[in-house]
Design a protein around this motif. Structure first.
Motif, PDB file in Angstrom:
ATOM      1  N   LEU A 225      21.761  49.913 -26.091  1.00  0.00           N
ATOM      2  CA  LEU A 225      20.678  49.025 -26.491  1.00  0.00           C
ATOM      3  C   LEU A 225      20.323  48.059 -25.364  1.00  0.00           C
ATOM      4  N   ASP A 226      19.031  47.716 -25.291  1.00  0.00           N
ATOM      5  CA  ASP A 226      18.582  46.773 -24.276  1.00  0.00           C
ATOM      6  C   ASP A 226      18.727  45.335 -24.773  1.00  0.00           C
ATOM      7  N   ASP A 227      18.204  44.386 -24.005  1.00  0.00           N
ATOM      8  CA  ASP A 227      18.348  42.969 -24.346  1.00  0.00           C
ATOM      9  C   ASP A 227      17.777  42.634 -25.715  1.00  0.00           C
ATOM     10  N   ASP A 228      16.745  43.369 -26.111  1.00  0.00           N
ATOM     11  CA  ASP A 228      16.076  43.100 -27.384  1.00  0.00           C
ATOM     12  C   ASP A 228      16.643  43.919 -28.539  1.00  0.00           C
ATOM     13  N   GLY A 229      17.738  44.633 -28.283  1.00  0.00           N
ATOM     14  CA  GLY A 229      18.336  45.444 -29.337  1.00  0.00           C
ATOM     15  C   GLY A 229      17.610  46.743 -29.598  1.00  0.00           C
ATOM     16  N   GLN A 230      16.826  47.208 -28.619  1.00  0.00           N
ATOM     17  CA  GLN A 230      16.095  48.460 -28.758  1.00  0.00           C
ATOM     18  C   GLN A 230      16.796  49.570 -27.981  1.00  0.00           C
ATOM     19  N   PRO A 231      16.668  50.830 -28.432  1.00  0.00           N
ATOM     20  CA  PRO A 231      17.338  51.932 -27.736  1.00  0.00           C
ATOM     21  C   PRO A 231      16.858  52.079 -26.293  1.00  0.00           C
ATOM     22  N   ILE A 232      17.813  52.334 -25.404  1.00  0.00           N
ATOM     23  CA  ILE A 232      17.499  52.655 -24.011  1.00  0.00           C
ATOM     24  C   ILE A 232      17.370  54.172 -23.917  1.00  0.00           C
ATOM     25  N   LYS A 233      16.166  54.647 -23.565  1.00  0.00           N
ATOM     26  CA  LYS A 233      15.892  56.081 -23.564  1.00  0.00           C
ATOM     27  C   LYS A 233      15.521  56.545 -22.161  1.00  0.00           C
ATOM     28  N   ASP A 234      15.836  57.799 -21.861  1.00  0.00           N
ATOM     29  CA  ASP A 234      15.411  58.394 -20.602  1.00  0.00           C
ATOM     30  C   ASP A 234      14.043  59.042 -20.780  1.00  0.00           C
ATOM     31  N   GLU A 235      13.611  59.811 -19.791  1.00  0.00           N
ATOM     32  CA  GLU A 235      12.276  60.417 -19.853  1.00  0.00           C
ATOM     33  C   GLU A 235      12.136  61.414 -20.993  1.00  0.00           C
ATOM     34  N   ASN A 236      13.251  61.902 -21.512  1.00  0.00           N
ATOM     35  CA  ASN A 236      13.213  62.831 -22.637  1.00  0.00           C
ATOM     36  C   ASN A 236      13.307  62.114 -23.984  1.00  0.00           C
ATOM     37  N   GLY A 237      13.323  60.784 -23.939  1.00  0.00           N
ATOM     38  CA  GLY A 237      13.416  60.031 -25.185  1.00  0.00           C
ATOM     39  C   GLY A 237      14.822  59.901 -25.717  1.00  0.00           C
ATOM     40  N   SER A 238      15.799  60.253 -24.874  1.00  0.00           N
ATOM     41  CA  SER A 238      17.186  60.176 -25.317  1.00  0.00           C
ATOM     42  C   SER A 238      17.979  59.422 -24.262  1.00  0.00           C
ATOM     43  N   GLY A 239      19.242  59.755 -24.047  1.00  0.00           N
ATOM     44  CA  GLY A 239      20.072  59.077 -23.061  1.00  0.00           C
ATOM     45  C   GLY A 239      21.463  59.662 -23.037  1.00  0.00           C
ATOM     46  N   THR A 240      22.223  59.311 -21.996  1.00  0.00           N
ATOM     47  CA  THR A 240      23.594  59.800 -21.880  1.00  0.00           C
ATOM     48  C   THR A 240      24.479  59.100 -22.898  1.00  0.00           C
ATOM     49  N   ARG A 241      25.340  59.888 -23.534  1.00  0.00           N
ATOM     50  CA  ARG A 241      26.325  59.337 -24.462  1.00  0.00           C
ATOM     51  C   ARG A 241      27.693  59.371 -23.793  1.00  0.00           C
ATOM     52  N   ASN A 242      28.313  58.217 -23.640  1.00  0.00           N
ATOM     53  CA  ASN A 242      29.644  58.136 -23.048  1.00  0.00           C
ATOM     54  C   ASN A 242      30.706  58.173 -24.136  1.00  0.00           C
ATOM     55  N   LEU A 243      31.807  58.862 -23.832  1.00  0.00           N
ATOM     56  CA  LEU A 243      32.832  59.154 -24.827  1.00  0.00           C
ATOM     57  C   LEU A 243      33.409  57.899 -25.449  1.00  0.00           C
ATOM     58  N   HIS A 244      33.690  56.904 -24.628  1.00  0.00           N
ATOM     59  CA  HIS A 244      34.315  55.693 -25.180  1.00  0.00           C
ATOM     60  C   HIS A 244      33.353  54.966 -26.112  1.00  0.00           C
ATOM     61  N   ALA A 245      32.044  54.963 -25.780  1.00  0.00           N
ATOM     62  CA  ALA A 245      31.078  54.255 -26.624  1.00  0.00           C
ATOM     63  C   ALA A 245      30.902  54.961 -27.964  1.00  0.00           C
ATOM     64  N   THR A 246      30.837  56.293 -27.946  1.00  0.00           N
ATOM     65  CA  THR A 246      30.746  57.050 -29.198  1.00  0.00           C
ATOM     66  C   THR A 246      31.941  56.752 -30.089  1.00  0.00           C
ATOM     67  N   SER A 247      33.117  56.806 -29.502  1.00  0.00           N
ATOM     68  CA  SER A 247      34.356  56.635 -30.276  1.00  0.00           C
ATOM     69  C   SER A 247      34.493  55.205 -30.779  1.00  0.00           C
ATOM     70  N   ARG A 248      34.094  54.229 -29.970  1.00  0.00           N
ATOM     71  CA  ARG A 248      34.252  52.839 -30.384  1.00  0.00           C
ATOM     72  C   ARG A 248      33.298  52.462 -31.513  1.00  0.00           C
ATOM     73  N   LEU A 249      32.124  53.082 -31.556  1.00  0.00           N
ATOM     74  CA  LEU A 249      31.237  52.818 -32.681  1.00  0.00           C
ATOM     75  C   LEU A 249      31.771  53.435 -33.961  1.00  0.00           C
ATOM     76  N   ILE A 250      32.410  54.597 -33.853  1.00  0.00           N
ATOM     77  CA  ILE A 250      33.064  55.174 -35.034  1.00  0.00           C
ATOM     78  C   ILE A 250      34.126  54.218 -35.558  1.00  0.00           C
TER      79      ILE A 250
END
Length: 431
Positions: free
Chosen positions: A60-85
Motif C-alpha cells: 500500500l502507498d501513503d494513502d492506503g491505496q494498492p501499489i500496482k505495476d503496469e499490469n495492474g498487479s505487483g510482486t508478492r513477497n513471501l514474508h508479507a503474504t505470510s505475515r498478513l495471514i
C-alpha cells in the motif's frame, strides 16, 4: 523541530513519591480502548485495500491505496503474504468480521503462488506470471511456519497440509544440527546461494515461528529448536559480545564484523530493534519452556536495558536504526518497527517482573510514536523518519504491513503467558 521529552512519565514519578501506585497504562480502560482502536484501524485498512484479486496481497502507498505495476498487479513477497495471514488469524481470534476471507485468500496464494511444486519450498517473490525472485530464504520460510501454525490455531482447513509441508522442509533443508540454527538461503533447486552467510534475523523470526508451531501442535522438537537458536545467538554469541547482538556470520557462525549487505535487511553493525525483539521473544520462550532457563529472563532484561542505553536518541528520541559494537550510532534513521518492538517488549517484561523501569519505557515509546510515527487523521504508521524527525523514504515508504504495528497495539492487552494469538484465543475461549 520539537525534541522528545526527557522523562517518560512525570505523573508516575510524582505519584510514586507520594506513595501511590498508579495502574500501568495497559490496565487502564481508556488506554485499552485506545489500543483496540489503533488495531481496528490497521485491520480495516489492510482488509479492504490489500487483497489482490489475482492472488496474494498488494503493498500500500501513503494513502492506503494498492501499489500496482503496469499490469495492474505487483510482486508478492513471501514474508508479507505470510505475515498478513498471521495478522488476520489474530483478527479472527478477536472477532473481527471478514477476517476469514483474508486468511483464505492468503493461504490459497501461499500454496498456489509461492510454493514451488517442482523442487519444494517457497519462492521469495512472485508476480502474476510466476516467480520473480525464485530464491528460497530462511527468513521467508520462518513466516510460512508462523502462518501455518496460526491458521491451525483458528481452524483453517488447509493448515495441516501447510504444516506437513513446511516443518519437514525447515528441518531437512535449512536446519544445521551441528550449529543448532538454520542456514540462510538457496537457489530454487536448493543450491547454496552466493557467498556462505548465516544471519541472526532469519533465526530470530524462526524462533518466534517455532514457538507458534509448538503451541499449535504440541511438538516439543519445535520448542527445542527455538531454545537451541536462542542459546547459540543470545547466551553464547551475544553474551560474549558485551550483550550487543551481532547480525552477520560466516557458515561456521563466526562473526563477520565487516559485513555490509542490504541496508534495509542486512545493514552493517547491530540493530537495537532486534535487541528489543529478542527481549520479548526470550521472555516468551522462558514461559513456553516452563520457566526452566533462568538465563533467558536475565538476557531479556539486559537486552532491553542495552537497547534503550545505546539505541535511544537522547536528543530527539526514537531508536537509531543501527549502532556499532562500541554502542555509537551508525545509521541514525528511525524506523517504525523498533518502536513497535520496544512497546511489546516493555509491556511483556513489565507484566512478568513488575519493574517500573519497563512501564516508564512503555509510556515513553508510545509518547514518541504517537507524536512522530502515527500520522493523523488516517492512522498511518510512517515507516521512516530521519534523526531530526522529518519523514524520509531512503529505505521504507508507503504503509508497511501490519505485523509489527499490530503487535504493538495488541500485546499490551494480554498477560505475558504466551504468543499474542495464543492469548487472544485463550480470552476468546474463557468461560
Amino acid at each position: 523541530m520539537l525534541k522528545a521529552a526527557s522523562t517518560p512519565t512525570e505523573e508516575t514519578s510524582l505519584q510514586q513519591e507520594n506513595g501511590q501506585a498508579p495502574k500501568p497504562w495497559r490496565n487502564r480502560p481508556y488506554h485499552r480502548l485506545w489500543l483496540t482502536g489503533q488495531a481496528r484501524t490497521l485491520f480495516d485498512t489492510f482488509q479492504f485495500a490489500s487483497v489482490n484479486p489475482l492472488g496474494g496481497f498488494y503493498e500500500l502507498d501513503d494513502d492506503g491505496q494498492p501499489i500496482k505495476d503496469e499490469n495492474g498487479s505487483g510482486t508478492r513477497n513471501l514474508h508479507a503474504t505470510s505475515r498478513l495471514i498471521f495478522s488476520f488469524c489474530v483478527a479472527k481470534a478477536l472477532g473481527h468480521p471478514g477476517a476469514d476471507e483474508v486468511i483464505d485468500h492468503g493461504m490459497d496464494y501461499l500454496w498456489s503462488g509461492h510454493r514451488d511444486p517442482e523442487n519444494g519450498g517457497y519462492f521469495w517473490g512472485v508476480g502474476d506470471d510466476g516467480p520473480v525472485d525464485p530464491s528460497k530464504q530462511a527468513y521467508g520460510h520462518a513466516f510460512v511456519l508462523l502462518a501455518a501454525a496460526s491458521a491451525k490455531r483458528v481452524g483453517h482447513p488447509d493448515a495441516d497440509r501447510l504444516l506437513a509441508d513446511i516443518v519437514p522442509l525447515l528441518k531437512e533443508r535449512f536446519w544445521e544440527e551441528r550449529h543448532g540454527a538454520v542456514a540462510e538461503e538457496f537457489t530454487a533447486n536448493w543450491q547454496p546461494l552466493g557467498a556462505p552467510y548465516r544471519g541472526q534475523n532469519s533465526n530470530m523470526h524462526l524462533t518466534e515461528a517455532l514457538m507458534a508451531g509448538y503451541e499449535a501442535t504440541g511438538d516439543e522438537t519445535l520448542l527445542r529448536m527455538a531454545e537451541s537458536i536462542a542459546d547459540l545467538l543470545i547466551r553464547r554469541i551475544t553474551g560474549a559480545n558485551d550483550w550487543r547482538l551481532p547480525e552477520h556470520f560466516n557458515e561456521n557462525w563466526e562473526l563477520d564484523l565487516a559485513y555490509k549487505g542490504s541496508e534495509m535487511f542486512r545493514p552493517a553493525g547491530s540493530t537495537p530493534g532486534h535487541w528489543l525483539e529478542w527481549s520479548r521473544l526470550l521472555a516468551q520462550l522462558w514461559v513456553a519452556g516452563s520457566r526452566r532457563h533462568d538465563w533467558m529472563m536475565e538476557a531479556a532484561s539486559t537486552l532491553f536495558h542495552n537497547a534503550v542505553r545505546d539505541g535511544w536518541d537522547p536528543e530527539y528520541g526514537g531508536f537509531f536504526y543501527t549502532v556499532g559494537f562500541d554502542g555509537r550510532p551508525l545509521n541514525t534513521e528511525k524506523m517504525w518497527w523498533p518502536a513497535c518492538e520496544g512497546i511489546g517488549a516493555a509491556a511483556f517484561l513489565h507484566d512478568l517482573t513488575g519493574d517500573a523501569f519497563f512501564e516508564d519505557w512503555y509510556q515513553r515509546i508510545w509518547n514518541f510514536t504517537t507524536a512522530h510515527v502515527l500520522e493523523r487523521p488516517n492512522g498511518r504508521w510512517i515507516p521512516q523518519i530521519d534523526r531530526e524527525l522529518e519523514v524520509n523514504t531512503s529505505l521504507f515508504s508507503g504503509q508497511p504491513d501490519i505485523y509489527h504495528s499490530l503487535q504493538a497495539c495488541l500485546i499490551p492487552l494480554f498477560p505475558a503467558k504466551g504468543s499474542l494469538l495464543d492469548c487472544a484465543l485463550a480470552e476468546a475461549n474463557a468461560g
